[in-house]
Design a protein around this motif. Structure first.
Motif, PDB file in Angstrom:
ATOM      1  N   VAL A 240       0.906  -1.111  -0.108  1.00  0.00           N
ATOM      2  CA  VAL A 240       0.034  -0.212  -0.021  1.00  0.00           C
ATOM      3  C   VAL A 240       0.753   1.460   0.016  1.00  0.00           C
ATOM      4  O   VAL A 240       1.525   1.704   0.813  1.00  0.00           O
ATOM      5  N   PRO A 241       0.811   1.963  -0.981  1.00  0.00           N
ATOM      6  CA  PRO A 241       1.716   3.332  -1.040  1.00  0.00           C
ATOM      7  C   PRO A 241       1.292   4.223   0.255  1.00  0.00           C
ATOM      8  O   PRO A 241       0.234   4.546   0.207  1.00  0.00           O
ATOM      9  N   ASP A 242       2.358   4.660   0.940  1.00  0.00           N
ATOM     10  CA  ASP A 242       2.412   5.448   1.866  1.00  0.00           C
ATOM     11  C   ASP A 242       3.458   6.177   1.896  1.00  0.00           C
ATOM     12  O   ASP A 242       4.429   5.983   2.290  1.00  0.00           O
ATOM     13  N   PRO A 243       3.588   7.602   1.746  1.00  0.00           N
ATOM     14  CA  PRO A 243       4.610   8.493   1.581  1.00  0.00           C
ATOM     15  C   PRO A 243       5.125   8.896   3.042  1.00  0.00           C
ATOM     16  O   PRO A 243       6.285   9.301   3.119  1.00  0.00           O
ATOM     17  N   ARG A 244       4.332   8.571   4.140  1.00  0.00           N
ATOM     18  CA  ARG A 244       4.916   8.732   5.354  1.00  0.00           C
ATOM     19  C   ARG A 244       6.131   7.750   5.558  1.00  0.00           C
ATOM     20  O   ARG A 244       6.947   8.147   6.539  1.00  0.00           O
ATOM     21  N   LEU A 245       6.183   6.551   5.032  1.00  0.00           N
ATOM     22  CA  LEU A 245       7.270   5.792   5.386  1.00  0.00           C
ATOM     23  C   LEU A 245       8.513   6.341   4.953  1.00  0.00           C
ATOM     24  O   LEU A 245       9.375   6.136   5.471  1.00  0.00           O
ATOM     25  N   GLU A 246       8.464   7.099   3.720  1.00  0.00           N
ATOM     26  CA  GLU A 246       9.682   7.574   3.364  1.00  0.00           C
ATOM     27  C   GLU A 246      10.318   8.718   4.286  1.00  0.00           C
ATOM     28  O   GLU A 246      11.502   8.747   4.572  1.00  0.00           O
ATOM     29  N   LYS A 247       9.472   9.740   4.922  1.00  0.00           N
ATOM     30  CA  LYS A 247       9.738  10.598   5.886  1.00  0.00           C
ATOM     31  C   LYS A 247      10.180   9.634   7.316  1.00  0.00           C
ATOM     32  O   LYS A 247      11.396  10.328   7.624  1.00  0.00           O
ATOM     33  N   LEU A 248       9.585   8.874   7.426  1.00  0.00           N
ATOM     34  CA  LEU A 248      10.209   8.008   8.728  1.00  0.00           C
ATOM     35  C   LEU A 248      11.623   7.332   8.446  1.00  0.00           C
ATOM     36  O   LEU A 248      12.248   7.230   9.321  1.00  0.00           O
ATOM     37  N   GLU A 249      11.647   6.739   7.102  1.00  0.00           N
ATOM     38  CA  GLU A 249      12.835   6.398   6.822  1.00  0.00           C
ATOM     39  C   GLU A 249      14.069   7.403   6.952  1.00  0.00           C
ATOM     40  O   GLU A 249      15.091   7.067   7.490  1.00  0.00           O
ATOM     41  N   ALA A 250      13.788   8.531   6.293  1.00  0.00           N
ATOM     42  CA  ALA A 250      14.805   9.443   6.725  1.00  0.00           C
ATOM     43  C   ALA A 250      15.347   9.863   7.799  1.00  0.00           C
ATOM     44  O   ALA A 250      16.307  10.197   8.104  1.00  0.00           O
ATOM     45  N   LEU A 251      14.247   9.853   8.858  1.00  0.00           N
ATOM     46  CA  LEU A 251      14.603  10.404  10.116  1.00  0.00           C
ATOM     47  C   LEU A 251      15.168   9.130  11.048  1.00  0.00           C
ATOM     48  O   LEU A 251      16.100   9.193  11.831  1.00  0.00           O
ATOM     49  N   ALA A 252      14.783   7.995  10.696  1.00  0.00           N
ATOM     50  CA  ALA A 252      15.227   6.735  11.315  1.00  0.00           C
ATOM     51  C   ALA A 252      16.686   5.864  10.810  1.00  0.00           C
ATOM     52  O   ALA A 252      17.272   5.540  11.500  1.00  0.00           O
ATOM     53  N   ASN A 253      16.622   6.200   9.756  1.00  0.00           N
ATOM     54  CA  ASN A 253      17.648   5.648   8.743  1.00  0.00           C
ATOM     55  C   ASN A 253      17.742   3.980   9.023  1.00  0.00           C
ATOM     56  O   ASN A 253      18.895   3.544   9.858  1.00  0.00           O
ATOM     57  N   PRO A 254      16.647   2.989   8.891  1.00  0.00           N
ATOM     58  CA  PRO A 254      16.600   1.904   9.577  1.00  0.00           C
ATOM     59  C   PRO A 254      17.346   0.793   8.396  1.00  0.00           C
ATOM     60  O   PRO A 254      17.708   1.347   7.332  1.00  0.00           O
ATOM     61  N   GLN A 255      17.549  -0.334   8.898  1.00  0.00           N
ATOM     62  CA  GLN A 255      18.135  -1.369   8.148  1.00  0.00           C
ATOM     63  C   GLN A 255      17.079  -1.744   6.987  1.00  0.00           C
ATOM     64  O   GLN A 255      17.659  -2.188   5.927  1.00  0.00           O
ATOM     65  N   ARG A 256      15.921  -1.923   7.285  1.00  0.00           N
ATOM     66  CA  ARG A 256      14.975  -1.883   6.401  1.00  0.00           C
ATOM     67  C   ARG A 256      13.842  -1.310   6.495  1.00  0.00           C
ATOM     68  O   ARG A 256      13.135  -0.835   7.678  1.00  0.00           O
TER      69      ARG A 256
END
Length: 383
Positions: free
Chosen positions: A64-80
């Protein structure tokens, strides 16, 4: 007592209790169902790299496309990063008489019964090179053909249930009497050409009706497949569909399956963006379709955020914190103590969990808390 962030789920817990959601794409032959399914099967059709995999020839799991994931990824820099998913099923084309087993009717009706919601594709374009199964383009007739076949199948199901209940009515059991009353009400409506989803039931009645496993009780999204000239604003066929379904409490979505197929052939995001701009579209239609299907099922998302993983989790709207925890693992719900909650807007605006705490916006919630879309959550629970 143990604090378990969702980052450690796979390590601390065994089997995940993830919701399995399935939408069936239905329609007459040659209306664009398979073209649409093939578009969904190609990640390039979307603005970001959301994965898709095929688990059977006509079943795919799509994110399910969710642009919020991109923002969270940028802040947390997770492994996946793990988006939430649903199954999309390309169900065999229906023909008149399917309720009696004509064509692939039995296969169609068996497959659609297993889905949670229906995406009903209607042909809303003229093209002499693509022959319509009934000779001419008429989306209202096409809709009615499928409606009637599904109603006839549900009528058969209800009549069998009424016959079974008749053998135990003499017991005067109030639950049996109520079920019988509902079955007769549904039978009468189906005989008048009214689908079960159009009827009103109270909460107790809904639970009884669910046991009937009726196809026309499922929520439906009407998808108008149009040509390139109509993809931005629709056409006369689309207006006919909107008028025909105005009393069904159903959403109507306009999409050009051929255009979506062209988008999948473009290699880069910039090429796709330029193509969409020329058509006056902000994003591919398949993105809107996936999100609309998610909404159709009355679902929402909460997140877990950490250095190992950022993940979106699917829940039904109105779920409490313990129920939301149970989507991850049943032990989380059974041993629930409390939830630690941050709002997405607070986390992304302030930039970190510590900043959210310093601002006094980090909340501790109990068993009665109703999870909101976009909540970022950690749970405390007993094991």
């Amino acid at each position: 007592m143990e604090l378990c962030s969702f980052l450690l789920i796979n390590y601390l817990c065994g089997k995940l209790n993830i919701m399995a959601l399935k939408c069936g794409i239905v329609g007459l032959p040659n209306v664009g169902k398979s073209t649409l399914f093939n578009c969904l099967s190609n990640a390039k059709a979307q603005a970001a790299n959301f994965p898709f995999c095929t688990i059977e020839p006509n079943i795919g799991v799509i994110s399910v496309p969710d642009p919020r994931l991109e923002k969270l990824e940028a802040l947390a820099n997770p492994q996946r990063v793990m988006p939430t998913t649903m199954e999309i099923v390309d169900i065999a084309g229906l023909v008149k008489g399917a309720s009696k087993g004509e064509g692939l009717g039995n296969q169609f009706l068996a497959n659609i019964r297993e889905t949670d919601a229906i995406i009903h594709v209607l042909r809303c374009f003229d093209d002499g090179n693509i022959i319509h199964v009934d000779g001419d383009v008429n989306p209202i007739r096409d809709k009615e053909i499928i409606d009637i076949e599904l109603q006839l199948k549900d009528l058969e199901t209800v009549e069998k249930r009424i016959a079974a209940l008749a053998r135990v009515l003499k017991s005067n059991d109030k639950d049996i009497l109520k079920e019988n009353e509902l079955a007769h009400r549904i039978k009468e409506s189906l005989e008048q050409g009214v689908s079960v989803r159009a009827l009103s039931f109270d909460e107790k009645e809904i639970e009884i009706v669910k046991k009937f496993q009726l196809i026309t009780a499922k929520p439906v999204l009407y998808l108008c497949n149009v040509d390139e000239a109509s993809v931005a604003s629709g056409n006369a066929y689309v207006e006919q569909v909107k008028e025909a379904v105005k009393n069904e409490d159903a959403q109507v979505l306009v999409i050009g399956a051929k255009i979506e197929s062209d988008i999948t052939e473009l290699e880069t995001y910039d090429e796709r963006k330029m193509f969409l701009d020329e058509l006056g579209l902000e994003e591919p239609g398949v993105n809107r379709l996936i999100i609309a299907a998610y909404d159709l099922l009355e679902l929402q998302t909460y997140f877990t955020v950490g250095v190992k993983e950022v993940r979106a989790w699917t829940i039904t709207k109105g779920m409490t914190a313990p129920q939301a925890a149970g989507v991850i693992h049943t032990d989380f719900e059974k041993g629930f103590i409390r939830a630690e909650v941050m709002k997405y807007i607070d986390f992304t605006t302030l930039g970190s969990e510590n900043a959210v705490k310093d601002a006094g916006k980090f909340k501790v919630e109990g068993k009665e808390y109703i999870v909101e879309d976009g909540d970022i959550m950690h749970f405390r629970f007993n094991v």
